[in-house]
Design a protein around this motif. Structure first.
Motif, PDB file in Angstrom:
ATOM      1  N   LEU A   1     -10.840  40.801   1.774  1.00 29.80           N
ATOM      2  CA  LEU A   1     -11.692  40.411   2.896  1.00 29.80           C
ATOM      3  C   LEU A   1     -13.071  41.025   2.692  1.00 29.80           C
TER       4      LEU A   1
ATOM      5  N   THR B   1     -16.663  42.087   3.997  1.00 25.81           N
ATOM      6  CA  THR B   1     -17.187  42.461   5.310  1.00 25.81           C
ATOM      7  C   THR B   1     -18.650  42.885   5.206  1.00 25.81           C
ATOM      8  N   CYS B   2     -19.366  42.743   6.306  1.00 28.33           N
ATOM      9  CA  CYS B   2     -20.747  43.238   6.407  1.00 28.33           C
ATOM     10  C   CYS B   2     -20.716  44.602   7.104  1.00 28.33           C
TER      11      CYS B   2
ATOM     12  N   ARG C   1      -9.519  41.711  10.455  1.00 27.70           N
ATOM     13  CA  ARG C   1     -10.540  40.682  10.653  1.00 27.70           C
ATOM     14  C   ARG C   1     -10.770  40.423  12.136  1.00 27.70           C
TER      15      ARG C   1
ATOM     16  N   CYS D   1     -17.182  38.829   8.642  1.00 30.04           N
ATOM     17  CA  CYS D   1     -16.269  39.022   7.515  1.00 30.04           C
ATOM     18  C   CYS D   1     -15.737  37.666   7.062  1.00 30.04           C
TER      19      CYS D   1
END
Length: 414
Positions: A223, A225-226, A266, A276
């Motif tokens: 996953l 992600t920011c 998430r 994400c």
């Protein structure tokens, strides 16, 4: 000793000069793209050649460069780039950064393969090296647009073959990297280009790595992600089956692990306003879920020598420069270790101060991260393949930007 001819004189014809000196040492002519060692150049003669270069042109290279650039074409280009120029400071210093799994797509580099004899020869060479282990030609897989390129057992050797072929094609056009860095599976092509692995050994490691991973149980994923690693620490503490798989930039962290746990994370991240996105992968790479692969992979890797890189090598296992031999312990650790791309890239930028970074892979993945890490005063970032239909024209543009020669055997002009 003369550092160079006067500024109003023509630059030395390095290929012709090297050919003449080598003919004297070897007692026969040597083609421009032939490996010195294959023609019998030994360490004594190599030091003699180094001394000739020092006497004629001054301190342009180190003795080890004879083996790091082991053909007339490549050594001539190295000398050309090191030659002082009027005004100084304008020489190209390009670093190669190799993309990892997830950058593959059906038909990747097919247009380049059809347009460029130079790239075609190098991809054929790499595909032949992995064929005994894959049972399917990577060239056929690519040209047919086969969707199986997304299967791990094919994705990894196909990406290795493409990365190796792109880099060698650029080198044959005169682009010699000042350093290399690889993301995940991209480390194997980086190591081969840096001379730490032979093509045959790298191909074997990549092929068995992909095959062993392919047959792990399903249920893992990744996953993007920011978020920063710090922001994710508390969340992942509650999910022991998930860990950090890669850190690509300040707010670009990839989680890797159990699919159910990733889905829960998430939901929590999106509830907190953190973007994400699930990655298109078949397993939880660079996570403890890869541990069942390790004994079998290490048993294969132990039988292959490995060695120290002959170019500056920035490890995404350690997140820094390394001159250590890249052999079984390193490649085994790499399977479960997080990809510390941001740390390694920052150190490369600070230590090597490249003028250009070339993303070596079938499509743009790392270039945005590299631009963020380099900032407004950082190097020019060039993808070797800017889009899924990239061809020889695109790669010729890269060569032109790097002040390189035209692509060998290509109709594209630069």
């Amino acid at each position: 000793m003369s550092l160079r001819p006067p500024s109003d004189a023509r630059e030395p014809d390095f290929p012709a000069w090297l050919a003449g000196r080598l003919a004297g040492y070897l007692c026969r002519d040597i083609p421009e793209d032939a490996d010195f060692a294959e023609y019998g150049l030994d360490s004594v003669a190599a030091l003699g050649l180094y001394g000739d270069i020092e006497e004629e042109f001054g301190p342009l290279i180190e003795p080890t460069d004879i083996w790091a650039y082991p053909t007339i074409r490549r050594l001539a280009r190295r000398l050309e780039l090191r030659l002082p120029r009027p005004g100084g400071g304008d020489s190209v210093r390009a670093a190669f950064v190799f993309t990892g799994q997830g950058s593959q797509h059906p038909g990747m580099t097919a247009g380049l393969y059809l347009d460029s004899a130079g790239y075609r020869g190098r991809l054929d060479e790499a595909a032949e090296a992995v064929l005994p282990y894959t049972g399917r030609s990577m060239v056929d897989l690519i040209l047919s647009g086969d969707e199986r390129v997304h299967q791990t057992a094919f994705a990894q050797p196909a990406l290795f073959a493409v990365g190796y072929a792109l880099a060698r094609t650029l080198q044959e056009a005169g682009v010699e990297p000042v350093a290399v860095l690889g993301h995940g599976i991209g480390e194997f092509a980086a190591a081969a280009v840096a001379g730490a692995l032979t093509l045959a050994d790298a191909a074997k490691l990549v092929a068995v790595r992909g095959a062993f991973m392919q047959y792990l149980p399903s249920g893992g994923g990744m996953l993007a992600t920011c978020a920063t690693p710090g922001e994710l620490a508390e969340l992942t503490a509650a999910e022991p089956d998930v860990g950090i798989g890669a850190v690509n930039a300040a707010r670009a962290t990839v989680l890797s692990g159990d699919l159910g746990a990733l889905e829960r994370l998430r939901d929590r991240l999106e509830a907190d306003g953190i973007a994400c996105r699930p990655l298109r992968v078949t397993h939880a790479f660079h996570s403890p879920l890869m541990e069942p692969v390790l004994p079998r992979f290490e048993a294969v890797a132990r039988r292959l020598p490995g060695g120290p890189p002959r170019l500056p090598y920035y490890s995404t296992v350690h997140g820094r420069f390394t001159a250590e031999p890249l052999y079984a312990p390193y490649w085994t650790e790499q399977i479960t270790a997080p990809v510390r791309f941001a740390d390694a890239a920052r150190e490369l930028l600070a230590q090597q101060v490249p003028t250009h970074i070339v993303e070596i892979g079938p499509r743009v993945v790392l270039t945005p991260f590299l631009r963020r890490l380099g900032g407004t005063d950082g190097p020019v970032c060039l993808p070797a393949c800017p889009g899924p239909r990239s061809d020889a024209v695109d790669l010729a543009g890269v060569c032109s930007a790097l002040d390189a020669w035209p692509l060998a055997g290509s109709s594209a002009s630069v």
